[in-house]
Motif scaffolding. Structure first.
Motif, PDB file in Angstrom:
ATOM      1  N   GLU A  80      97.971  28.007  39.199  1.00  0.00           N
ATOM      2  CA  GLU A  80      96.491  28.104  39.293  1.00  0.00           C
ATOM      3  C   GLU A  80      95.783  27.654  40.482  1.00  0.00           C
ATOM      4  OE1 GLU A  80      95.411  25.391  36.111  1.00  0.00           O
ATOM      5  OE2 GLU A  80      96.604  26.361  34.551  1.00  0.00           O
ATOM      6  N   ALA A  81      96.519  28.012  41.503  1.00  0.00           N
ATOM      7  CA  ALA A  81      96.076  27.509  42.790  1.00  0.00           C
ATOM      8  C   ALA A  81      94.867  28.060  43.458  1.00  0.00           C
ATOM      9  CB  ALA A  81      97.361  27.678  44.086  1.00  0.00           C
ATOM     10  N   SER A  82      93.817  27.300  43.881  1.00  0.00           N
ATOM     11  CA  SER A  82      92.822  27.589  44.311  1.00  0.00           C
ATOM     12  C   SER A  82      92.671  26.882  45.723  1.00  0.00           C
ATOM     13  CB  SER A  82      91.583  27.537  43.530  1.00  0.00           C
ATOM     14  OG  SER A  82      91.458  27.989  42.587  1.00  0.00           O
ATOM     15  N   ALA A  83      92.083  27.437  46.792  1.00  0.00           N
ATOM     16  CA  ALA A  83      92.034  26.592  47.947  1.00  0.00           C
ATOM     17  C   ALA A  83      90.540  25.634  47.743  1.00  0.00           C
ATOM     18  CB  ALA A  83      91.756  27.578  49.205  1.00  0.00           C
ATOM     19  N   ILE A  84      90.643  24.461  48.094  1.00  0.00           N
ATOM     20  CA  ILE A  84      89.359  23.551  48.144  1.00  0.00           C
ATOM     21  C   ILE A  84      89.042  23.943  49.692  1.00  0.00           C
ATOM     22  CG2 ILE A  84      88.473  21.543  47.741  1.00  0.00           C
ATOM     23  CD1 ILE A  84      91.350  20.950  46.190  1.00  0.00           C
ATOM     24  N   ASP A  85      87.885  24.386  49.606  1.00  0.00           N
ATOM     25  CA  ASP A  85      87.290  24.668  51.084  1.00  0.00           C
ATOM     26  C   ASP A  85      85.883  24.381  51.511  1.00  0.00           C
ATOM     27  OD1 ASP A  85      87.261  26.064  53.614  1.00  0.00           O
ATOM     28  OD2 ASP A  85      87.474  27.899  52.723  1.00  0.00           O
ATOM     29  N   PRO A  86      85.389  23.175  51.337  1.00  0.00           N
ATOM     30  CA  PRO A  86      84.239  22.763  51.547  1.00  0.00           C
ATOM     31  C   PRO A  86      83.386  23.289  52.762  1.00  0.00           C
ATOM     32  CG  PRO A  86      85.186  20.994  51.651  1.00  0.00           C
ATOM     33  CD  PRO A  86      86.316  21.798  51.172  1.00  0.00           C
ATOM     34  N   ALA A  87      84.164  23.356  53.780  1.00  0.00           N
ATOM     35  CA  ALA A  87      83.469  23.680  54.930  1.00  0.00           C
ATOM     36  C   ALA A  87      83.619  25.111  55.505  1.00  0.00           C
ATOM     37  CB  ALA A  87      83.994  22.962  56.043  1.00  0.00           C
ATOM     38  N   ARG A  88      84.044  26.076  54.390  1.00  0.00           N
ATOM     39  CA  ARG A  88      84.166  27.462  54.728  1.00  0.00           C
ATOM     40  C   ARG A  88      85.330  27.721  55.859  1.00  0.00           C
ATOM     41  NH1 ARG A  88      82.353  30.574  51.139  1.00  0.00           N
ATOM     42  NH2 ARG A  88      80.341  30.501  50.331  1.00  0.00           N
ATOM     43  N   GLY A  89      86.468  26.741  55.999  1.00  0.00           N
ATOM     44  CA  GLY A  89      87.302  26.880  56.682  1.00  0.00           C
ATOM     45  C   GLY A  89      88.271  28.036  56.811  1.00  0.00           C
ATOM     46  N   LEU A  90      88.422  28.580  55.814  1.00  0.00           N
ATOM     47  CA  LEU A  90      89.364  29.692  55.745  1.00  0.00           C
ATOM     48  C   LEU A  90      88.772  30.821  56.254  1.00  0.00           C
ATOM     49  CD1 LEU A  90      90.920  29.305  52.098  1.00  0.00           C
ATOM     50  CD2 LEU A  90      91.894  28.804  54.282  1.00  0.00           C
ATOM     51  N   GLU A  91      87.319  31.056  56.100  1.00  0.00           N
ATOM     52  CA  GLU A  91      86.502  32.101  56.943  1.00  0.00           C
ATOM     53  C   GLU A  91      86.858  31.775  58.299  1.00  0.00           C
ATOM     54  OE1 GLU A  91      82.562  32.649  55.437  1.00  0.00           O
ATOM     55  OE2 GLU A  91      83.235  32.450  53.267  1.00  0.00           O
ATOM     56  N   ASP A  92      86.395  30.815  58.724  1.00  0.00           N
ATOM     57  CA  ASP A  92      86.736  30.503  60.204  1.00  0.00           C
ATOM     58  C   ASP A  92      88.071  30.770  60.818  1.00  0.00           C
ATOM     59  OD1 ASP A  92      84.183  29.759  60.224  1.00  0.00           O
ATOM     60  OD2 ASP A  92      84.431  27.569  60.365  1.00  0.00           O
ATOM     61  N   ALA A  93      89.133  30.501  60.018  1.00  0.00           N
ATOM     62  CA  ALA A  93      90.352  30.649  60.561  1.00  0.00           C
ATOM     63  C   ALA A  93      90.763  32.267  60.472  1.00  0.00           C
ATOM     64  CB  ALA A  93      91.464  30.036  59.440  1.00  0.00           C
ATOM     65  N   LYS A  94      90.244  32.946  59.663  1.00  0.00           N
ATOM     66  CA  LYS A  94      90.349  34.562  59.632  1.00  0.00           C
ATOM     67  C   LYS A  94      89.688  35.098  60.764  1.00  0.00           C
ATOM     68  CE  LYS A  94      91.487  34.767  54.697  1.00  0.00           C
ATOM     69  NZ  LYS A  94      91.076  34.861  53.487  1.00  0.00           N
ATOM     70  N   LYS A  95      88.497  34.539  61.234  1.00  0.00           N
ATOM     71  CA  LYS A  95      87.757  34.962  62.333  1.00  0.00           C
ATOM     72  C   LYS A  95      88.120  34.200  63.636  1.00  0.00           C
ATOM     73  CE  LYS A  95      83.569  35.343  59.608  1.00  0.00           C
ATOM     74  NZ  LYS A  95      82.057  34.701  59.437  1.00  0.00           N
ATOM     75  N   ARG A  96      89.014  33.334  63.408  1.00  0.00           N
ATOM     76  CA  ARG A  96      89.685  32.697  64.585  1.00  0.00           C
ATOM     77  C   ARG A  96      88.589  31.902  65.372  1.00  0.00           C
ATOM     78  NH1 ARG A  96      94.381  34.028  62.941  1.00  0.00           N
ATOM     79  NH2 ARG A  96      95.889  35.322  64.026  1.00  0.00           N
ATOM     80  N   VAL A  97      87.588  31.298  64.562  1.00  0.00           N
ATOM     81  CA  VAL A  97      86.421  30.322  64.915  1.00  0.00           C
ATOM     82  C   VAL A  97      86.900  28.990  64.925  1.00  0.00           C
ATOM     83  CG1 VAL A  97      84.258  29.888  64.705  1.00  0.00           C
ATOM     84  CG2 VAL A  97      84.881  32.025  64.426  1.00  0.00           C
ATOM     85  N   LEU A  98      86.472  28.125  65.911  1.00  0.00           N
ATOM     86  CA  LEU A  98      86.910  26.845  65.969  1.00  0.00           C
ATOM     87  C   LEU A  98      85.557  26.102  65.892  1.00  0.00           C
ATOM     88  CD1 LEU A  98      89.378  24.664  65.705  1.00  0.00           C
ATOM     89  CD2 LEU A  98      89.238  24.751  68.239  1.00  0.00           C
ATOM     90  N   ARG A  99      85.209  25.355  64.882  1.00  0.00           N
ATOM     91  CA  ARG A  99      83.970  24.595  64.681  1.00  0.00           C
ATOM     92  C   ARG A  99      84.316  23.122  64.328  1.00  0.00           C
ATOM     93  NH1 ARG A  99      80.414  25.989  60.591  1.00  0.00           N
ATOM     94  NH2 ARG A  99      82.106  26.872  59.298  1.00  0.00           N
TER      95      ARG A  99
END
Length: 173
Positions: A154-173
């Motif tokens: 039942e794995a879901s990513a816990i992603d409060p800062a939308r880091g997975l979106e940034d990783a896919k876009k190669r954005v470092l914030r």
């Protein structure tokens, strides 16, 4: 992660449940097959309550990069005991990394695992895993997966800062 297990709320946003930050994580199967992650999960038992794989390993897998050689775990419980258990399991060395935060590191030399690895174990900070993740240095490191959810399928990513979106876009914030 089972949604019933996510009871903390986000600091400063009263009434917003951590459930709001759960994201689909189709790459969970890659993490389930990783020998280090499986070994840590075996140490804490089948339910692995309060043990989260966080940071770079989750980020890396989300963009198609292997999780090794650096693993970070956030723990709701006895960090020292888990670090020492991991050191025994992987024939590595455990030591206190940070006296203030009570973080431990386990170093495993090449040969004991394929390439050698570093495992960091830290207590969950703040009021829960969501607050802990939100306090991390970069959004791409502010992601986690519950080991209990991972191995219960039942794995879901816990992603409060939308880091997975940034990783896919190669954005470092």
């Amino acid at each position: 992660m089972r949604k019933d297990d996510m009871k903390d709320t986000v600091k400063g946003r009263k009434g917003i449940s951590a459930l709001a930050f759960l994201r689909p994580f189709p790459q969970a199967a890659v993490l389930r097959e990783d020998a280090v992650i499986k070994g840590v999960a075996r140490l804490v038992g089948p339910d692995a309550p309060g043990v989260y794989l966080v940071g770079g390993a989750v980020r890396n897998v989300s963009i198609g990069v292997p999780p090794a050689p650096d693993y970070d775990f956030a723990i709701e419980g006895d960090v020292m005991k888990l670090a020492r258990g991991a050191a025994r399991r992987f024939k590595g060395t455990a030591f206190l990394l940070d006296k203030e935060t009570l973080a431990y590191r386990v170093v495993v030399k090449p040969g004991r695992t394929r390439h050698g690895v570093v495992l960091d174990f830290s207590p969950v900070k703040g009021g829960g895993i969501t607050e802990d993740l939100r306090a991390r240095d970069f959004t791409v490191n502010a992601v986690g997966v519950s080991l209990a959810g991972l191995f219960a399928g039942e794995a879901s990513a816990i992603d409060p800062a939308r880091g997975l979106e940034d990783a896919k876009k190669r954005v470092l914030r």
